[in-house]
Enzyme design. Structure first.
Site, PDB file in Angstrom:
ATOM      1  CE1 TYR A 244      -3.957   3.762  12.536  1.00  0.00           C
ATOM      2  CE2 TYR A 244      -3.687   4.142  10.191  1.00  0.00           C
ATOM      3  CZ  TYR A 244      -4.452   4.260  11.343  1.00  0.00           C
ATOM      4  OH  TYR A 244      -5.695   4.856  11.306  1.00  0.00           O
TER       5      TYR A 244
ATOM      6  CG  HIS B 195       0.286  -4.321   5.108  1.00  0.00           C
ATOM      7  ND1 HIS B 195      -0.646  -3.948   4.175  1.00  0.00           N
ATOM      8  CD2 HIS B 195       0.716  -5.546   4.722  1.00  0.00           C
ATOM      9  CE1 HIS B 195      -0.763  -4.896   3.262  1.00  0.00           C
ATOM     10  NE2 HIS B 195       0.051  -5.881   3.572  1.00  0.00           N
TER      11      HIS B 195
ATOM     12  CG  HIS C  36      -2.024  -1.036   1.106  1.00  0.00           C
ATOM     13  ND1 HIS C  36      -2.418  -1.814   2.171  1.00  0.00           N
ATOM     14  CD2 HIS C  36      -2.781  -1.435   0.047  1.00  0.00           C
ATOM     15  CE1 HIS C  36      -3.381  -2.643   1.774  1.00  0.00           C
ATOM     16  NE2 HIS C  36      -3.610  -2.437   0.487  1.00  0.00           N
TER      17      HIS C  36
ATOM     18  CD  GLU D  72      -0.321   0.286   4.471  1.00  0.00           C
ATOM     19  OE1 GLU D  72       0.405  -0.729   4.412  1.00  0.00           O
ATOM     20  OE2 GLU D  72      -1.569   0.219   4.423  1.00  0.00           O
TER      21      GLU D  72
ATOM     22  CE1 TYR E  10      -9.653  -5.014   7.363  1.00  0.00           C
ATOM     23  CE2 TYR E  10      -9.800  -3.692   9.341  1.00  0.00           C
ATOM     24  CZ  TYR E  10      -9.213  -3.965   8.114  1.00  0.00           C
ATOM     25  OH  TYR E  10      -8.185  -3.180   7.668  1.00  0.00           O
TER      26      TYR E  10
ATOM     27  NE  ARG F 192      -6.341   0.471   0.502  1.00  0.00           N
ATOM     28  CZ  ARG F 192      -6.118  -0.294   1.572  1.00  0.00           C
ATOM     29  NH1 ARG F 192      -5.437   0.186   2.588  1.00  0.00           N
ATOM     30  NH2 ARG F 192      -6.571  -1.530   1.616  1.00  0.00           N
TER      31      ARG F 192
ATOM     32  CD  GLU G 189      -1.768  -3.694   8.948  1.00  0.00           C
ATOM     33  OE1 GLU G 189      -1.284  -2.540   8.878  1.00  0.00           O
ATOM     34  OE2 GLU G 189      -2.493  -4.176   8.071  1.00  0.00           O
TER      35      GLU G 189
END
Length: 416
Positions: free
Chosen positions: A305, A303, A175, A178, A355, A233, A377
């Site tokens: 955050y 990735h 992404h 990031e 999710y 992104r 992350e």
């Protein structure tokens, strides 16, 4: 005439740089079904940039929702939040100030620096100089070009050997916005080369295994965030029939593709693409891993955050066949990370921990047969979000290094 032309080009270049004065990042705390509906309605009616979760469809009760709101919508959003008694706070008062505050005040070096966010061109020349610095331990190869024609250059770390060695594959920068992610891949390469011979674990790892490092996966998007729009992104591909650009490369892998947590709308930040691997960047990575699947034993993707260490599955709530082992390794890696600065990470399968989201590279690699598949992350948990200050690059990379080395050591001892 030439001067006028140059001035015109400069003016055009400046005009093309998206600015964010007066824009804010809110954290919303929905506790009622009506709050969830409200956030989704808001997303449908005005332009809202979801930082966490990644789109409105993923919003549920009792999760923090971080959204970036353009200045023109601030009044209406504030009014709606107050009228509906939804708890919220402002994480970032002025997004443009936060973007400018991310960069240290030290004069920016002309060359590459491990404690700065380097442009794509600087990363590319760094890759070339690293690959020629120590031919016994490092080499480079291009696994393909991006949509806009930039090379996707992969570094291979490991002691040269006449026999084929088992390997770990790690990518950063899937992404574009990031930035801490590519910074970590660069740091990892530096640490691996500089500690080989003195650090027994790194020496053993590079003697017995190879580590493939892709410092920037989404090269077009990353370049675009440095030159035009810091908050971009996706990839930069164009699709006939739509004026919207790019797809989410981490919704574009063939793992439950586009079934959940992804959008079929080309204008969405989580657009899954026209088909699995429609994005050449995702296809180049998938092709390389498929070609080398007999040797690749672990897949790590970085990735930001949220401070999470995730593993399959994201596209289903079903547990992975090797769930307990994946969890044990993730918890060990998180503990190793925490030992340095006390930074707390949460570990678990992605769908249940954050999710559900389909089309992720880690799920795809796991289903291909890469048993140890992890998503990091990195820092933070929202104070700065994607705009982590350069002053945090070093501590973030130092602690993450401990977690990655923990995973690597486990894989090395548990080859299959």
């Amino acid at each position: 005439m030439k001067v006028l032309l140059l001035l015109g080009l400069v003016a055009f270049a400046l005009a093309d740089n998206t600015r964010f004065e007066g824009e804010k990042v809110f954290r919303l705390k929905p506790v009622l079904d009506e709050h969830v509906t409200l956030i989704k309605d808001l997303a449908n009616s005005i332009e809202v940039d979801f930082w966490r979760p990644e789109n409105a469809e993923l919003v549920t009760i009792d999760i923090d929702v971080d959204i970036h709101v353009p200045a023109m919508y601030l009044d209406i959003v504030s009014t709606i939040l107050h009228q509906n008694d939804m708890e919220h706070e402002v994480l970032i008062e002025d997004l443009q100030s936060a973007i400018e505050g991310q960069i240290d005040n030290r004069p920016s070096p002309r060359t590459h620096s491990y404690t700065k966010y380097n442009s794509f061109d600087k990363v590319q020349s760094w890759i070339n100089s690293m690959a020629s610095s120590n031919s016994d331990l490092i080499s480079k190869q291009t696994i393909g070009n991006s949509y806009e024609g930039r090379p996707m250059t992969l570094l291979k770390l490991g002691k040269k050997s006449s026999s084929v060695k088992p390997a770990i594959f790690m990518d950063c920068g899937i992404h574009a916005r990031e930035w801490i992610s590519p910074a970590f891949c660069q740091w990892f390469v530096k640490e691996a080369l500089s500690t080989y011979g003195s650090d027994s674990q790194m020496t053993s790892l590079l003697n017995e295994m190879d580590v493939y490092v892709l410092p920037v996966l989404n090269v077009d998007g990353y370049d675009y965030t440095h030159k035009s729009n810091r908050m971009w992104r996706k990839t930069r591909s164009r699709k006939s029939g739509s004026s919207c650009i790019g797809a989410d490369p981490n919704r574009n892998f063939n793992a439950g593709w586009c079934t959940v947590g992804a959008s079929s709308n080309p204008c969405s930040d989580t657009y899954c693409g026209s088909k699995a691997e429609s994005e050449i960047e995702a296809k180049n990575v998938a092709d390389f891993i498929r070609r080398n699947k007999s040797t690749i034993k672990a897949y790590i993707t970085v990735h930001s955050y949220s401070q999470l260490l995730l593993f399959p599955y994201a596209y289903t709530f079903e547990l992975a066949a090797t769930h307990s082992e994946l969890m044990k390794v993730a918890e060990g890696a998180s503990a190793a990370l925490r030992s340095l600065y006390g930074t707390r990470y949460t570990s678990g399968p992605a769908a249940a921990t954050i999710y559900p989201a389909a089309g992720g590279s880690d799920d795809w690699a796991y289903d291909l047969g890469v048993k140890y598949s992890y998503t990091f992350e990195l820092r933070d948990t929202g104070r700065y979000g994607f705009l982590l200050p350069e002053s945090q690059i070093k501590p973030t990379c130092e602690e993450t290094m401990l977690a990655v080395k923990y995973i690597a050591a486990y894989v090395q001892k548990n080859l299959y």
